[in-house]
Design an enzyme around this catalytic site. Structure first.
Site, PDB file in Angstrom:
ATOM      1  N   CYS A  98      25.146  17.849 -64.291  1.00 52.15           N
ATOM      2  CA  CYS A  98      24.207  17.254 -65.248  1.00 52.15           C
ATOM      3  C   CYS A  98      23.637  15.993 -64.614  1.00 52.15           C
ATOM      4  CB  CYS A  98      24.913  16.918 -66.560  1.00 52.15           C
ATOM      5  SG  CYS A  98      23.787  16.235 -67.795  1.00 52.15           S
ATOM      6  N   GLU A 142      31.853  26.364 -66.199  1.00 51.70           N
ATOM      7  CA  GLU A 142      32.977  26.772 -67.031  1.00 51.70           C
ATOM      8  C   GLU A 142      32.512  27.086 -68.440  1.00 51.70           C
ATOM      9  OE1 GLU A 142      36.130  24.106 -64.505  1.00 51.70           O
ATOM     10  OE2 GLU A 142      35.963  23.661 -66.615  1.00 51.70           O
ATOM     11  N   CYS A 200      26.300  10.307 -68.262  1.00 47.67           N
ATOM     12  CA  CYS A 200      26.970   9.538 -69.322  1.00 47.67           C
ATOM     13  C   CYS A 200      28.328   9.079 -68.775  1.00 47.67           C
ATOM     14  CB  CYS A 200      27.185  10.397 -70.568  1.00 47.67           C
ATOM     15  SG  CYS A 200      25.656  11.062 -71.224  1.00 47.67           S
ATOM     16  N   CYS A 211      36.609  19.044 -74.554  1.00 44.22           N
ATOM     17  CA  CYS A 211      35.249  18.513 -74.414  1.00 44.22           C
ATOM     18  C   CYS A 211      35.181  17.471 -73.316  1.00 44.22           C
ATOM     19  CB  CYS A 211      34.858  17.758 -75.681  1.00 44.22           C
ATOM     20  SG  CYS A 211      34.477  18.798 -76.997  1.00 44.22           S
TER      21      CYS A 211
HETATM   22  N1  SAH Z   1      24.755  17.540 -72.691  1.00 43.51           N
HETATM   23  C1  SAH Z   1      25.008  17.872 -74.023  1.00 43.51           C
HETATM   24  C2  SAH Z   1      26.000  18.985 -74.206  1.00 43.51           C
HETATM   25  C3  SAH Z   1      27.197  18.998 -73.311  1.00 43.51           C
HETATM   26  S1  SAH Z   1      28.363  17.716 -73.575  1.00 43.51           S
HETATM   27  C4  SAH Z   1      25.429  16.639 -74.814  1.00 43.51           C
HETATM   28  O1  SAH Z   1      25.659  15.608 -74.219  1.00 43.51           O
HETATM   29  O2  SAH Z   1      25.460  16.737 -76.034  1.00 43.51           O
HETATM   30  C5  SAH Z   1      29.175  18.308 -75.050  1.00 43.51           C
HETATM   31  C6  SAH Z   1      29.879  17.247 -75.865  1.00 43.51           C
HETATM   32  O3  SAH Z   1      31.057  16.766 -75.200  1.00 43.51           O
HETATM   33  C7  SAH Z   1      28.993  16.034 -76.125  1.00 43.51           C
HETATM   34  O4  SAH Z   1      29.064  15.573 -77.434  1.00 43.51           O
HETATM   35  C8  SAH Z   1      29.597  15.048 -75.188  1.00 43.51           C
HETATM   36  O5  SAH Z   1      29.238  13.773 -75.537  1.00 43.51           O
HETATM   37  C9  SAH Z   1      31.077  15.368 -75.305  1.00 43.51           C
HETATM   38  N2  SAH Z   1      31.896  14.767 -74.246  1.00 43.51           N
HETATM   39  C10 SAH Z   1      31.531  14.483 -72.975  1.00 43.51           C
HETATM   40  N3  SAH Z   1      32.557  13.896 -72.314  1.00 43.51           N
HETATM   41  C11 SAH Z   1      33.591  13.801 -73.168  1.00 43.51           C
HETATM   42  C12 SAH Z   1      34.941  13.291 -73.074  1.00 43.51           C
HETATM   43  N4  SAH Z   1      35.422  12.790 -71.938  1.00 43.51           N
HETATM   44  N5  SAH Z   1      35.729  13.366 -74.158  1.00 43.51           N
HETATM   45  C13 SAH Z   1      35.270  13.911 -75.309  1.00 43.51           C
HETATM   46  N6  SAH Z   1      34.025  14.407 -75.465  1.00 43.51           N
HETATM   47  C14 SAH Z   1      33.177  14.359 -74.406  1.00 43.51           C
HETATM   48 FE1  SF4 Z   2      25.315  15.449 -69.385  1.00 40.97          FE
HETATM   49 FE2  SF4 Z   2      25.979  13.340 -70.851  1.00 40.97          FE
HETATM   50 FE3  SF4 Z   2      26.125  15.823 -71.923  1.00 40.97          FE
HETATM   51 FE4  SF4 Z   2      27.857  15.039 -70.008  1.00 40.97          FE
HETATM   52  S1  SF4 Z   2      27.659  14.210 -72.069  1.00 40.97           S
HETATM   53  S2  SF4 Z   2      26.801  16.973 -70.099  1.00 40.97           S
HETATM   54  S3  SF4 Z   2      26.540  13.713 -68.719  1.00 40.97           S
HETATM   55  S4  SF4 Z   2      24.292  14.713 -71.227  1.00 40.97           S
END
Ligand code: SAH
Ligand code: SF4
Length: 399
Positions: free
Chosen positions: A115, A95, A119, A344
């Site tokens: 991914c 997406e 996390c 996000c």
């Molecule tokens: N993998 C990279 C980029 C993709 S995630 C990273 O982790 O930075 C992009 C952003 O969205 C990151 O800051 C991530 O922590 C945040 N994110 C992930 N899950 C989320 C959620 N449920 N609510 C708000 N932000 C979230």
């Molecule tokens: Fe991957 Fe973590 Fe970024 Fe989600 S927040 S895309 S699991 S690195």
């Protein structure tokens, strides 16, 4: 025997295109011409590239291809944001999201289908991992957004001015392809985006951050999300491998390698009862003391496989105030486009998970749901019993 694929011109950086032409005995400036046709004018048909001789066009048609991922669906949010579902070669769907704001338009791009980093607060992570996107699939998202927004027809008022690698996936685990895609985005004869307006967001793949300065000068955002290793490792397994001190050291070193003055953005999701206590804010202020940076607080966006909750607006504002009083520039990310599942961390697409992680998460979630249901049923029964007793008391009263 497997057929060798023709090079895909849509995914070649200026340097690689030049090499391709020189090796084919052609002039290197053909590379600029191709980049302009594909990425500035949106033309994918070699026959229409009229400043290239007919003879060379015929030769190109036999030896190369120009192909982009497919757009399967287009969602429009009430707030003007757009989300597109993109099908990539592996068959997965990723997406991308466009967020218009006054004076700018930000495109949030995916770098992987799924991914591997898992996390605990992220919907993409719960899906496991399928594949790295190719260069054409990454930069192709920008091509499509421009095409859908009418930029190739000259409608520039809603164009993409900023790109953030914050869609699905960890960009630094698809290093080479992301680096080439970023170079096309920033190339003057392609999209010409400024290095300040292209941001890599990473969960902290330290060896990749250490190599970054040799490949790009894009801006950097770090998903920190906790002020100490104990908590960060709990919610972000990557912290076990690359703890906070090493991460901040590598970020500092990348930032000082840049010729202009820029600071990284520290992203911090606020999750109720997990990392949103006042003491976490104070600890964060101390932790970042030596790193010039901006802090972006992101109230947690809920999704079905997670039990985490978003904090109340008063605890978000307390957290912010503590950091501001300590001298930091703090922004709170406003939730956009959650009516189309594009906020996000909500991006899921459709990933054919190779790690079986998604099945494990779904099973665990289903078990928890079943337990909760059982608890609710038991509660209902006891309510019924009490209701029965109450009714009995009322009935007795009436006697
Ligand atoms: N993998 C990279 C980029 C993709 S995630 C990273 O982790 O930075 C992009 C952003 O969205 C990151 O800051 C991530 O922590 C945040 N994110 C992930 N899950 C989320 C959620 N449920 N609510 C708000 N932000 C979230
Ligand atoms: Fe991957 Fe973590 Fe970024 Fe989600 S927040 S895309 S699991 S690195």
């Amino acid at each position: 025997m497997t057929a060798t694929r023709k090079p895909n011109l849509a995914g070649l950086s200026l340097a690689k295109l030049r090499t391709l032409f020189v090796e084919a005995g052609e002039k290197p400036f053909r590379a600029e011409q191709i980049l302009k046709w594909v990425h500035q004018r949106g033309v994918l048909d070699i026959d229409l590239m009229t400043d290239i001789s007919k003879e060379l066009r015929e030769k190109l048609k036999l030896t190369v291809e120009i192909s982009l991922p497919k757009i399967l669906q287009d969602y429009k949010s009430e707030d003007g944001s757009r989300k597109w579902i993109v099908e990539v070669a592996s068959g997965s769907r990723v997406e991308m999201v466009f967020i218009p704001e006054s004076g700018r338009g930000t495109l949030c791009i995916s770098s992987q289908a799924g991914c591997s980093l898992d996390c605990s607060f992220c919907a993409t992570g719960k899906q496991g991992f399928n594949s790295n996107l190719t260069v054409a699939e990454i930069v192709g998202q920008l091509w499509w957004a421009n095409s859908q927004l009418g930029c190739f027809e000259g409608k520039m008022e809603r164009r993409v001015s900023n790109v953030v690698m914050m869609g699905m996936g960890e960009p630094l685990l698809n290093f080479d392809n992301v680096m080439d895609a970023l170079s096309i985005m920033m190339e003057d004869c392609a999209y010409g985006l400024s290095k300040r307006k292209v941001t890599i967001s990473t969960s902290g793949v330290v060896p990749a951050i250490d190599r970054l300065k040799d490949y790009t000068d894009a801006s950097l955002a770090i998903s920190l999300h906790a002020p100490n290793d104990e908590l960060r490792s709990k919610i972000m397994p990557i912290n076990n491998k690359y703890p906070i001190k090493e991460l901040l050291r590598s970020v500092q070193s990348y930032m000082t390698s840049l010729p202009d003055k820029r600071v990284p953005v520290i992203e911090y999701i606020l999750i109720a009862g997990v990392n949103d206590h006042r003491q976490h804010a104070r600890d964060l202020a101390v932790l970042l003391e030596k790193l010039p940076c901006k802090i972006n607080l992101i109230p947690f966006n809920p999704f079905s496989l997670s039990d985490f909750r978003r904090p109340s607006s008063s605890s978000i504002s307390n957290f912010r105030q503590i950091l501001q009083k300590a001298g930091y520039t703090v922004t709170v990310r406003t939730t956009r486009a959650d009516d189309i599942g594009a906020a996000c961390g909500q991006l899921v697409g459709k990933v054919d998970d190779q790690t079986r992680r998604s099945a494990r998460h779904r099973r665990r979630h289903a078990e928890n749901e079943a337990k909760n249901e059982a608890k609710k049923e038991a509660k209902k029964e006891s309510v019924k019993v009490f209701a029965g007793i109450d009714n009995l008391a009322v009935a007795l009263d009436r006697l």
